[in-house]
Write a protein that holds these residues in place. Structure first.
Motif, PDB file in Angstrom:
ATOM      1  N   MET A  80       0.781  -1.343   0.010  1.00 49.19           N
ATOM      2  CA  MET A  80      -0.027  -0.037  -0.238  1.00 49.19           C
ATOM      3  C   MET A  80       1.031   1.256   0.087  1.00 49.19           C
ATOM      4  N   THR A  81       0.817   2.147  -1.027  1.00 48.60           N
ATOM      5  CA  THR A  81       1.528   3.500  -1.137  1.00 48.60           C
ATOM      6  C   THR A  81       1.001   4.552  -0.201  1.00 48.60           C
ATOM      7  N   SER A  82       1.508   5.507   0.413  1.00 50.27           N
ATOM      8  CA  SER A  82       1.140   6.461   0.982  1.00 50.27           C
ATOM      9  C   SER A  82       2.050   7.453   1.210  1.00 50.27           C
ATOM     10  N   SER A  83       1.762   8.951   1.542  1.00 50.09           N
ATOM     11  CA  SER A  83       2.706   9.773   1.765  1.00 50.09           C
ATOM     12  C   SER A  83       3.179   9.592   3.124  1.00 50.09           C
ATOM     13  N   LYS A  84       4.458  10.396   3.292  1.00 53.14           N
ATOM     14  CA  LYS A  84       4.901  10.352   4.705  1.00 53.14           C
ATOM     15  C   LYS A  84       3.990  11.307   5.485  1.00 53.14           C
ATOM     16  N   SER A  85       3.310  12.347   5.027  1.00 53.30           N
ATOM     17  CA  SER A  85       2.456  13.081   5.875  1.00 53.30           C
ATOM     18  C   SER A  85       1.126  12.306   6.496  1.00 53.30           C
ATOM     19  N   GLU A  86       0.662  11.341   5.422  1.00 54.07           N
ATOM     20  CA  GLU A  86      -0.474  10.696   5.784  1.00 54.07           C
ATOM     21  C   GLU A  86      -0.223   9.506   6.933  1.00 54.07           C
ATOM     22  N   LEU A  87       1.121   8.899   6.551  1.00 60.79           N
ATOM     23  CA  LEU A  87       1.459   8.264   7.511  1.00 60.79           C
ATOM     24  C   LEU A  87       1.660   8.676   8.965  1.00 60.79           C
ATOM     25  N   ALA A  88       2.371   9.963   8.876  1.00 59.77           N
ATOM     26  CA  ALA A  88       2.537  10.631  10.196  1.00 59.77           C
ATOM     27  C   ALA A  88       1.312  10.874  10.858  1.00 59.77           C
ATOM     28  N   GLU A  89       0.318  11.499  10.021  1.00 55.88           N
ATOM     29  CA  GLU A  89      -1.013  11.799  10.678  1.00 55.88           C
ATOM     30  C   GLU A  89      -1.579  10.504  11.466  1.00 55.88           C
ATOM     31  N   LEU A  90      -1.533   9.180  10.736  1.00 60.48           N
ATOM     32  CA  LEU A  90      -2.062   8.123  11.307  1.00 60.48           C
ATOM     33  C   LEU A  90      -1.339   7.603  12.497  1.00 60.48           C
ATOM     34  N   VAL A  91      -0.345   7.816  12.610  1.00 62.83           N
ATOM     35  CA  VAL A  91       0.452   7.256  13.749  1.00 62.83           C
ATOM     36  C   VAL A  91       0.138   8.394  14.954  1.00 62.83           C
ATOM     37  N   ARG A  92      -0.001   9.727  14.641  1.00 65.47           N
ATOM     38  CA  ARG A  92      -0.533  10.403  15.777  1.00 65.47           C
ATOM     39  C   ARG A  92      -2.054  10.026  16.195  1.00 65.47           C
ATOM     40  N   GLU A  93      -2.870   9.835  15.148  1.00 65.53           N
ATOM     41  CA  GLU A  93      -4.026   9.411  15.450  1.00 65.53           C
ATOM     42  C   GLU A  93      -3.997   8.279  16.681  1.00 65.53           C
ATOM     43  N   VAL A  94      -3.276   7.044  16.282  1.00 59.43           N
ATOM     44  CA  VAL A  94      -3.059   5.858  16.760  1.00 59.43           C
ATOM     45  C   VAL A  94      -2.788   5.956  18.292  1.00 59.43           C
ATOM     46  N   VAL A  95      -1.582   6.956  18.322  1.00 58.17           N
ATOM     47  CA  VAL A  95      -1.102   7.446  19.714  1.00 58.17           C
ATOM     48  C   VAL A  95      -2.298   7.884  20.605  1.00 58.17           C
ATOM     49  N   GLY A  96      -2.878   8.801  19.992  1.00 54.68           N
ATOM     50  CA  GLY A  96      -4.238   9.473  20.681  1.00 54.68           C
ATOM     51  C   GLY A  96      -5.134   8.431  21.161  1.00 54.68           C
ATOM     52  N   LEU A  97      -5.549   7.273  20.338  1.00 54.26           N
ATOM     53  CA  LEU A  97      -6.186   6.139  20.649  1.00 54.26           C
ATOM     54  C   LEU A  97      -5.787   5.317  21.967  1.00 54.26           C
ATOM     55  N   VAL A  98      -4.523   5.243  21.864  1.00 58.43           N
ATOM     56  CA  VAL A  98      -3.960   4.475  23.181  1.00 58.43           C
ATOM     57  C   VAL A  98      -3.886   5.524  24.088  1.00 58.43           C
ATOM     58  N   THR A  99      -3.601   6.528  24.118  1.00 61.59           N
ATOM     59  CA  THR A  99      -3.518   7.429  25.368  1.00 61.59           C
ATOM     60  C   THR A  99      -4.967   7.585  25.852  1.00 61.59           C
ATOM     61  N   ALA A 100      -5.969   7.599  24.925  1.00 65.52           N
ATOM     62  CA  ALA A 100      -7.464   7.624  25.546  1.00 65.52           C
ATOM     63  C   ALA A 100      -7.921   6.167  25.729  1.00 65.52           C
ATOM     64  N   GLU A 101      -6.899   5.121  25.590  1.00 66.88           N
ATOM     65  CA  GLU A 101      -7.380   3.875  25.981  1.00 66.88           C
ATOM     66  C   GLU A 101      -8.598   3.369  25.297  1.00 66.88           C
TER      67      GLU A 101
END
Length: 829
Positions: free
Chosen positions: A1-22
């Motif tokens: 799957m091809t994605s830009s670095k910015s899309e990946l960085a945004e997704l990583v931030r989103e997942v970190v937020g999900l973890v923080t919110a448990e």
């Protein structure tokens, strides 16, 4: 799957937020999306996800692992998302997540996850899981024991790290997950401890050959059981070898697929089963099974090579230990079919040892090793089973079993009374058909090699071993022989000359070769074969003859006749081995390799075909294992057989002779000094390599291959001048075309068979099988089947010309082009 670095960085931030919110409900899909975008690589800012997980509450961590494991088992075995889940759990573990505090169901999930892997790269994790599970009084699943054993045998530190744990495993006797081992484990569980001990003993076969102590233990274990039952069960297990795994393993990111090869622990057990069979009384079915095992385990796997040569070697060693006609026959058959160097060496050693024991030459052993397989006369036998009669016949390259009822009328299927009252005899007859079908091509290949063997026979021995042998006679009676200088063929129940005069006696017999014979005589013998309806098992009367050319007289010591070709390396390598050449695969490494070599000890010569790897401008056209996909070809040379060897860089370049101890270089033998038969046969082999392995005969390469690099070569080869084999094909087609149903639509024009269809007129090249269409010579791509059947064209003078079958099948299709339904072809018309 091809994605830009910015899309990946945004997704990583989103997942970190999900973890923080448990947010446990959304975290697993988010993690898997990141894994898919990065192919499971967790470097850089992606590790922030795991830092967040480690900072979360203990309950959240446990629930996350539990949900990942649950999702894992919902997915298809072997799928990429499963591998991604493993990568997530691995990263969590290596970053500090402990196992000890997790609930039992999570630990069980982790054990299941580990069992899906071929090798686990964290021995400590395996040890912790095993110790915790055993401390709780739980039995470790067989699949988990299997991954521990595989890791022990495979990892560089496996034996040191896992030895103590592996030593504690008595069960299962072999690793589950393969068809044969599952069957063995299921049967042993019902049969009791004596059988379990026998199977476990087989798994201790870790050496190249059985020791005297190993044999003694094996005999003792067999003595406690019924020998016939041991043979039947062991053979039933071996018949399952090579079937797909019953529990697929996760494929690695790099390297060969473990599902295509054998479990290394079970490979030892298979080796032990072969050795155990050799301790039992000799039986034909044992020899068949061991021969089949050797072939199955030498099957080539892309990126790996043979599936498991050590099991093949064990089968050969077992055959060598069995003193029976059937075992000797299998050794002789395998010697003509096996191309893997290590196993072939074992076969040669076994046959040489048997020859020495019997006081015979190696050639005589190979001749005497061919059984009759129930045939009572050449190519035929009748067996009375109750009121029915079984007729076993050899028809061309195949054996056929047919039936007559009590009234002498032919019936299509096996009579019910035979199935009911003669099951054992029926089983043997069916086995004989399979044996004959396996032995015939081996004997045909052996006979085809006799041209360069300088072999001759006393007349009486030749009749016994060849002309009147129940099986070999079906081949020998379709060939031409020279009896005391007189050429003869077999027809109407006797050897006959060109004038059909019977030849009833003689002193010395040799296999006839067209070299040195007048062209008119050769044509006359072709007519004689056709008149008597004789189809030869390989080209003999129609064999290509390669005479010295003016260009080769000018070059003097080498032939450029087959230089500047581009060949598929693996196909060339296999063909070379089949024809008795020694070749080393070219790897894209800084190393040297000898040319492809055929040694001719009877002539005191060594033939060399100079080749080099072609990996493209950036060396990116190589396999995962680092070998070149293609080769470029150069000269053919001859040297004295004991001359120092030449070598060149694997990537190509100048060949140089390796000289040791101050030895002087040895010059190549002038081509004018090479016996005409040797020159012709060697060049014929090389022509075969080019004709089969060239990228020029690949119909899908009209674009010239990678970056169009081979467009010019593909065009010149695919539509260029005909080589010797294509010229022979042209002559044959001139005789065949008038007999075809489409004869009025076909003509031969120069290098092409021209076929007039309703939509277009087509030109099929007689060398490559490639096609051009009117009105503007547009290319038509038709990919033939791997084993095309030649359309019925009446009499054919010889077997084995695949390209002839391709050309005829394409001609039949194109002559009736309005009935073509294949959308890929229709889109080009």
């Amino acid at each position: 799957m091809t994605s830009s670095k910015s899309e990946l960085a945004e997704l990583v931030r989103e997942v970190v937020g999900l973890v923080t919110a448990e947010d446990i409900g959304r975290i697993v899909p988010g993690l898997l999306r990141v894994a898919e975008m990065t192919d499971g690589h967790w470097s850089g800012d992606r590790q922030n996800i795991f830092h967040a997980v480690l900072a979360a509450t203990d309950g959240f961590q446990k629930e996350l692992v539990h949900r990942l494991a649950a999702r894992y088992h919902e997915l298809e075995p072997g799928s990429h998302p499963r591998r991604h889940i493993v990568s997530v759990l691995t990263c969590l573990r290596t970053m500090g997540t402990a196992v000890e505090g997790q609930p039992l169901d999570t630990r069980a999930a982790l054990i299941d996850l580990a069992a899906e892997q071929d090798v686990h790269y964290d021995p400590g994790h395996l040890i912790r899981l095993a110790e915790l599970e055993q401390a709780d009084g739980r039995e470790l699943p067989g699949e988990f024991v299997a991954v521990v054993r595989r890791s022990y045998l495979t990892l560089w530190n496996g034996k040191k790290a896992l030895a103590a744990l592996v030593a504690r495993f008595d069960e299962p006797a072999v690793n589950p997950g393969e068809a044969w081992s599952d069957e063995a484990l299921a049967e042993v569980a019902e049969l009791g401890d004596d059988w379990r001990r026998l199977l476990a003993h087989a798994a201790t076969a870790t050496a190249a050959r059985p020791s005297a102590k190993w044999d003694r233990t094996g005999r003792t274990l067999i003595a406690a059981l019924d020998a016939d039952e041991v043979r039947e069960r062991l053979l039933s297990w071996l018949r399952l070898v090579g079937r797909p795994r019953t529990r697929p393993l996760l494929p690695p990111r790099y390297g060969p697929d473990p599902n295509a090869t054998f479990d290394p622990y079970n490979a030892d057990a298979l080796r032990g089963l072969a050795w155990l069979l050799s301790l039992l009384p000799a039986h034909p079915e044992t020899a068949r099974a061991l021969g089949a095992l050797a072939e199955a385990t030498l099957r080539k796997v892309p990126g790996l090579g043979p599936v498991n040569p050590k099991v093949a070697n064990a089968a050969v060693n077992a055959l060598a230990r069995i003193d029976s006609e059937a075992a000797l026959a299998e050794l002789a058959r395998l010697a003509t079919r096996v191309t893997f160097k290590g196993t072939l060496k074992l076969l040669d050693t076994a046959l040489d040892a048997r020859a020495k024991t019997m006081g015979l030459s190696r050639e005589e052993i190979e001749e005497l090793a061919v059984p009759a397989y129930g045939l009572t006369e050449v190519g035929r036998a009748e067996h009375r089973l109750g009121e029915a009669t079984a007729l076993l016949e050899v028809r061309g390259p195949k054996a056929v079993l047919s039936w007559r009822n009590a009234n002498g009328r032919t019936v299509k299927s096996v009579p019910a009374a035979v199935r009911r009252d003669h099951a054992d005899e029926l089983k043997e007859l069916k086995a004989a058909v399979k044996d004959i079908d396996r032995m015939l091509p081996a004997q045909s290949e052996r006979l085809d090699r006799q041209f360069l063997a300088r072999r001759g026979w006393p007349y009486a021995a030749w009749r016994e071993r060849y002309l009147d042998h129940p099986l070999v006679g079906t081949l020998a009676r379709r060939l031409l022989w020279t009896v005391d200088g007189t050429t003869a063929g077999y027809a109407d129940g006797a050897l006959r000359t060109l004038a059909d005069t019977p030849v009833t006696e003689g002193t010395r017999v040799e296999l006839w070769h067209p070299v040195g014979h007048d062209p008119a005589e050769i044509v006359a013998w072709r007519d004689w074969l056709e008149r008597h309806g004789v189809t030869q098992p390989f080209k003999q009367a129609h064999r290509e003859v390669y005479l010295l050319t003016d260009a080769e007289r000018t070059t003097g010591t080498y032939s450029n006749r087959f230089a500047a070709h581009v060949l598929r390396q693996y196909q060339f390598h296999s063909l070379a081995a089949i024809r008795g050449w020694h070749n080393k695969l070219r790897l894209a490494v800084d190393d040297e390799a000898p040319p492809a070599v055929r040694e001719l000890p009877q002539w005191g010569l060594r033939a060399e075909y100079w080749i080099g790897g072609d990996g493209g401008e950036d060396y990116d056209e190589i396999t995962d294992s680092g070998s070149f996909l293609r080769l470029r070809t150069d000269q053919v040379r001859f040297y004295p057989i004991d001359a120092p060897h030449n070598s060149a860089h694997c990537c190509g370049g100048e060949y140089r002779m390796w000289l040791r101890d101050g030895a002087d270089p040895v010059e190549p033998v002038p081509l004018t000094d090479i016996p005409p038969l040797v020159l012709s046969e060697v060049l014929r082999d090389v022509d075969l390599f080019v004709g089969v392995a060239s990228v020029g005969n690949d119909p899908t390469w009209q674009d010239g291959g990678p970056d169009g690099r081979f467009r010019e070569y593909w065009t010149s080869y695919g539509f260029g001048e005909l080589g010797a084999s294509a010229q022979t094909r042209r002559v044959l087609l001139e005789r065949l075309i008038p007999r075809l149903a489409i004869a009025d639509r076909c003509t031969i024009e120069g290098r092409f068979l021209q076929v007039k269809g309703e939509r277009h007129t087509y030109k099929i090249h007689l060398g490559s099988g490639n096609i051009l269409m009117t009105p503007d010579d547009r290319y038509l791509c038709i990919v033939p089947k791997s084993n095309p059947a030649a359309p019925q064209a009446g009499y054919l003078p010889y077997e084995g010309d695949r390209m002839l079958a391709v050309i005829l099948s394409k001609a039949m299709m194109l002559a009736d082009d309005t009935k073509i339904t294949d959308p890929t072809i229709l889109s080009q018309l």
